[in-house]
Write a protein that holds these residues in place. Structure first.
Motif, PDB file in Angstrom:
ATOM      1  N   LYS A 149      43.929  27.591  53.457  1.00 58.83           N
ATOM      2  CA  LYS A 149      44.641  27.136  52.267  1.00 58.83           C
ATOM      3  C   LYS A 149      46.155  27.353  52.367  1.00 58.83           C
ATOM      4  N   TRP A 150      46.588  27.968  53.447  1.00 58.50           N
ATOM      5  CA  TRP A 150      48.019  28.180  53.625  1.00 58.50           C
ATOM      6  C   TRP A 150      48.699  26.854  53.953  1.00 58.50           C
ATOM      7  N   ILE A 179      47.613  27.499  43.377  1.00 58.49           N
ATOM      8  CA  ILE A 179      46.379  28.265  43.602  1.00 58.49           C
ATOM      9  C   ILE A 179      46.338  29.470  42.678  1.00 58.49           C
ATOM     10  N   ASP A 205      53.154  24.047  46.395  1.00 54.73           N
ATOM     11  CA  ASP A 205      51.851  23.511  46.789  1.00 54.73           C
ATOM     12  C   ASP A 205      52.016  22.277  47.666  1.00 54.73           C
ATOM     13  N   ASP A 262      47.628  31.604  49.754  1.00 50.48           N
ATOM     14  CA  ASP A 262      46.716  31.579  48.606  1.00 50.48           C
ATOM     15  C   ASP A 262      46.741  32.880  47.823  1.00 50.48           C
ATOM     16  N   ASP A 263      46.988  34.010  48.508  1.00 49.70           N
ATOM     17  CA  ASP A 263      47.011  35.317  47.845  1.00 49.70           C
ATOM     18  C   ASP A 263      48.095  36.152  48.508  1.00 49.70           C
ATOM     19  N   ASN A 291      51.543  30.361  46.718  1.00 48.26           N
ATOM     20  CA  ASN A 291      51.277  29.005  46.250  1.00 48.26           C
ATOM     21  C   ASN A 291      50.918  29.098  44.775  1.00 48.26           C
TER      22      ASN A 291
END
Length: 319
Positions: free
Chosen positions: A5-6, A314, A64, A267-268, A311
């Protein structure tokens, strides 16, 4: 943390006069999608991206996206006759260029030339007749490649900037094994393509996050299948540099300044920081350093800065 998701979010360049720079990038179809004044620190950041009806990330939050260009304006440079950004292609070398892919390369180049901008390399210069390099107002090189073959678009007079993509950014690296390990094993990128140029004594490595883009799709006209993708990092290895002592390339943040960094949106953010700590990367700035607690900077093997941000799409949706 899910590295699939990066995103390779943006590339930052310092500019002398933002009005002139933005005018150039708007000509090639980009839009300011976020303006970030940092008046207390004496600068403003402008984030530009392709945001048309047929662009890759239309309407998305700026964190994003891939293929974003950050222009950093330090107040007062526009009135300083002695200020000039370092484009990375004159000594000391390091950063090379950004690259846009276009629908009809002849028409796109003609449009830029008609607007009065200069070229480092026109299509008709040299042996490589399928690429060109335009110069922005700060003399940064902007490579132009076609999403269609040169033969297919010969004689086409129109070009649609909404179809353009901010394809890649290029940096020179000393040791490809170390750099590939860093961007693949630590940053989670995929090696998408390798181009060996043995006669010219260099090899190009193209990395990125595939996402839902089909990196193996076939093209009938022989065009690079990655031409339609955004968010690619090109590493250029000139043979023999791995044998040189010390730091070979200039990171753009030591003087003379120009290129600043590339940026990954994750994402985190907190878990990403734990990941980098566990991998024992070198930090330029941790989240807890300084006033800005929502960004970090790690260093790659050539001491290029890699910014890490959340992001926000997310984070806000919990996806």
């Amino acid at each position: 943390m899910d590295q699939s998701k990066w995103k390779f979010n943006h590339t930052m360049l310092r500019v002398k006069d933002p009005k002139k720079s933005i005018a150039f990038y708007e000509l090639i179809g980009m839009t300011v999608v976020q303006e970030m004044p940092m008046k207390e620190m004496g600068f403003t950041n402008y984030f530009l991206a392709y945001d048309g009806k047929t662009s890759a990330s239309t309407g998305k939050h700026w964190t994003d996206r891939e293929g974003v260009l950050e222009l950093c304006h330090n107040y007062g440079t526009e009135d300083d006759p002695n200020y000039a950004s370092h484009n990375g292609n004159k000594d000391p070398k390091g950063f090379g260029h950004t690259c846009i892919s276009v629908d009809n390369i002849q028409a796109a180049c003609q449009r830029i030339e008609d607007a009065g901008y200069r070229f480092q390399k026109k299509l008709t210069d040299g042996r490589m007749r399928s690429i060109a390099f335009a110069l922005d107002p700060d003399n940064y090189w902007v490579e132009i490649i076609g999403q269609n073959s040169v033969e297919e678009t010969e004689g086409v007079k129109e070009t649609d900037t909404q179809s353009y993509r901010m394809n890649h950014s290029m940096i020179r690296v000393k040791n490809p094994e170390k750099s590939l390990k860093f961007y693949q094993d630590i940053c989670g990128m995929t090696l998408l393509r390798t181009s060996e140029q043995k006669e010219a004594e260099f090899t190009l490595y193209f990395l990125g996050y595939p996402g839902d883009y089909d990196i193996n799709k076939k093209t009938s006209n022989g065009v690079n299948p990655l031409a339609g993708k955004e968010g690619i990092l090109e590493l250029t290895w000139n043979y023999g540099t791995e044998k040189e002592e010390g730091q070979v390339y200039h990171n753009g943040n030591d003087k003379p300044q120009g290129f600043g960094h590339i940026c990954l949106s994750v994402d985190d953010l907190d878990k990403a920081m734990e990941h980098f700590e566990n991998k024992k990367v070198n930090f330029k700035k941790r989240l807890t350093d300084g006033k800005m607690r929502n960004v970090a900077f790690i260093l790659d093997p050539d001491n290029y800065w890699v910014e890490i941000i959340q992001n926000q799409a997310i984070k806000n949706t919990g996806v």
